[in-house]
Design a protein around this motif. Structure first.
Motif, PDB file in Angstrom:
ATOM      1  N   UNK A   1       0.849  -1.202   0.000  1.00  0.00           N
ATOM      2  CA  UNK A   1       0.000   0.000   0.000  1.00  0.00           C
ATOM      3  C   UNK A   1       0.883   1.251   0.000  1.00  0.00           C
ATOM      4  N   UNK A   2       1.947   1.234   0.829  1.00  0.00           N
ATOM      5  CA  UNK A   2       2.861   2.392   0.859  1.00  0.00           C
ATOM      6  C   UNK A   2       3.483   2.614  -0.509  1.00  0.00           C
ATOM      7  N   UNK A   3       3.807   1.524  -1.183  1.00  0.00           N
ATOM      8  CA  UNK A   3       4.395   1.631  -2.523  1.00  0.00           C
ATOM      9  C   UNK A   3       3.412   2.266  -3.512  1.00  0.00           C
ATOM     10  N   UNK A   4       2.158   1.861  -3.390  1.00  0.00           N
ATOM     11  CA  UNK A   4       1.115   2.449  -4.247  1.00  0.00           C
ATOM     12  C   UNK A   4       1.009   3.948  -3.999  1.00  0.00           C
ATOM     13  N   UNK A   5       1.009   4.331  -2.727  1.00  0.00           N
ATOM     14  CA  UNK A   5       0.873   5.740  -2.367  1.00  0.00           C
ATOM     15  C   UNK A   5       2.066   6.530  -2.920  1.00  0.00           C
ATOM     16  N   UNK A   6       3.255   5.962  -2.787  1.00  0.00           N
ATOM     17  CA  UNK A   6       4.456   6.645  -3.301  1.00  0.00           C
ATOM     18  C   UNK A   6       4.372   6.773  -4.822  1.00  0.00           C
ATOM     19  N   UNK A   7       3.866   5.732  -5.473  1.00  0.00           N
ATOM     20  CA  UNK A   7       3.717   5.772  -6.937  1.00  0.00           C
ATOM     21  C   UNK A   7       2.735   6.851  -7.367  1.00  0.00           C
ATOM     22  N   UNK A   8       1.627   6.957  -6.649  1.00  0.00           N
ATOM     23  CA  UNK A   8       0.606   7.958  -6.994  1.00  0.00           C
ATOM     24  C   UNK A   8       1.161   9.375  -6.845  1.00  0.00           C
ATOM     25  N   UNK A   9       1.978   9.576  -5.808  1.00  0.00           N
ATOM     26  CA  UNK A   9       2.525  10.919  -5.558  1.00  0.00           C
ATOM     27  C   UNK A   9       3.451  11.365  -6.682  1.00  0.00           C
ATOM     28  N   UNK A  10       3.942  10.411  -7.458  1.00  0.00           N
ATOM     29  CA  UNK A  10       4.867  10.770  -8.548  1.00  0.00           C
ATOM     30  C   UNK A  10       4.174  10.882  -9.895  1.00  0.00           C
ATOM     31  N   UNK A  11       2.885  10.654  -9.920  1.00  0.00           N
ATOM     32  CA  UNK A  11       2.184  10.701 -11.205  1.00  0.00           C
ATOM     33  C   UNK A  11       2.001  12.157 -11.645  1.00  0.00           C
ATOM     34  N   UNK A  12       2.100  12.406 -12.956  1.00  0.00           N
ATOM     35  CA  UNK A  12       2.093  13.795 -13.457  1.00  0.00           C
ATOM     36  C   UNK A  12       0.674  14.365 -13.626  1.00  0.00           C
TER      37      UNK A  12
END
Ligand SMILES: Nc1ncnc2c1ncn2[C@@H]1O[C@H](COP(=O)(O)OP(=O)(O)OP(=O)(O)O)[C@@H](O)[C@H]1O
Ligand SMILES: [Mg+2]
Length: 256
Positions: A112-123
């Motif tokens: 879940x943390x990985x998903x959240x980190x991925x979302x924060x980097x989306x343009x």
């Protein structure tokens, strides 16, 4: 493929807005879709993330046939940007869940943390998380990561008590975190304000803080019709009452 030219650098991390409720069926998914469409119409780049990891259904409400979904991202088959699909009629992008399988419900905290980190980097300017009802640990992790938590309630007593429970848990996890209330399916604007006042009073009395009102969304038969047609509301009914109510809420969010 994303709707927008995502090769352009984003000005900063997207504003992460989570849409939650205690009780199910109050209108989170429909509201999230309509909020995404309203923000897109204000020229914002919007990603709608299906954070209902148990029973994902954004793709069904929109009649999309995703090639990839969150399951493919979590399993490492594709990257998050590659799993994004555009909702052309809505003008926003979607990261679909895995409809009906419940396969993602038991994701561990690291995933879940990985998903959240991925979302924060989306343009994107806005990432909207449509969450599952209730308070399971994954939903709590996702709400804790949000910049703004929109809690949806209707005037049903169980919806109000369950919304209160969500706000209480969130306040314990993120003291002072930004929470705003949406009263959906209100019989009228006045009735919606009465419902908000009831919930706000309970929060003030027992939590010592009053969440702001994001807005009242009135009950509107056109909502059901748009869902039945698997179309975003503002495309199917450009001048609906509920659509105008959500657009007002989007206007506030876009000021952030
Ligand atoms: N403003 C509204 N006016 C009329 N009907 C509405 C409105 N908002 C929601 N609904 C009705 O509520 C139903 C449930 O909506 P939706 O699926 O978005 O809820 P949900 O909170 O996402 O449910 P779940 O908890 O199961 O994910 C819709 O099918 C629609 O018929
Ligand atoms: Mg839903």
């Amino acid at each position: 493929m994303p709707t927008r030219n995502t090769s352009e650098p984003a000005p900063g991390p997207p504003l992460l807005t989570a849409v939650a409720s205690g009780k199910g069926g109050v209108g989170k998914t429909w509201f999230s879709v309509t909020l995404a469409q309203s923000l897109a119409r204000m020229a914002h780049r919007v990603l709608l993330f299906d954070g209902d990891l148990g029973l994902a259904n954004i793709d069904i409400q929109l009649g999309l046939n995703p090639m990839h979904d969150l399951g493919s991202v979590v399993s490492g088959k594709v990257s998050m940007p590659a799993a994004v699909q555009s909702c052309l009629s809505g003008g926003f992008d979607v990261l679909a869940g895995r409809s009906g399988s419940g396969a993602l419900a038991g994701l561990g905290p690291d995933a879940v943390e990985q998903l959240i980190a991925g979302l924060a980097q989306m343009p994107y300017d806005h990432v909207l998380l449509d969450l599952s009802a209730g308070l399971d640990s994954t939903t709590q992790r996702l709400t804790a990561a949000a910049d703004i938590l929109l809690v949806i309630a209707t005037d049903e007593p169980t919806s109000l008590t369950d919304a209160y429970a969500v706000i209480k848990l969130h306040e314990a996890a993120v003291p002072g975190g930004e929470v705003r209330l949406v009263i959906n399916q209100a019989a009228s604007d006045t009735a919606g304000h009465r419902t908000y006042a009831t919930l706000a009073r309970a929060c003030a009395q027992f939590l010592g803080r009053t969440p702001a009102l994001a807005g009242i969304v009135r009950r509107d038969e056109r909502v059901r019709d748009a869902i039945r047609r698997q179309m975003p509301l503002l495309s199917r009914h450009p001048a609906s009452i509920a659509g105008a109510d959500v657009a007002r809420i989007a206007g506030q969010l876009s000021l952030r």
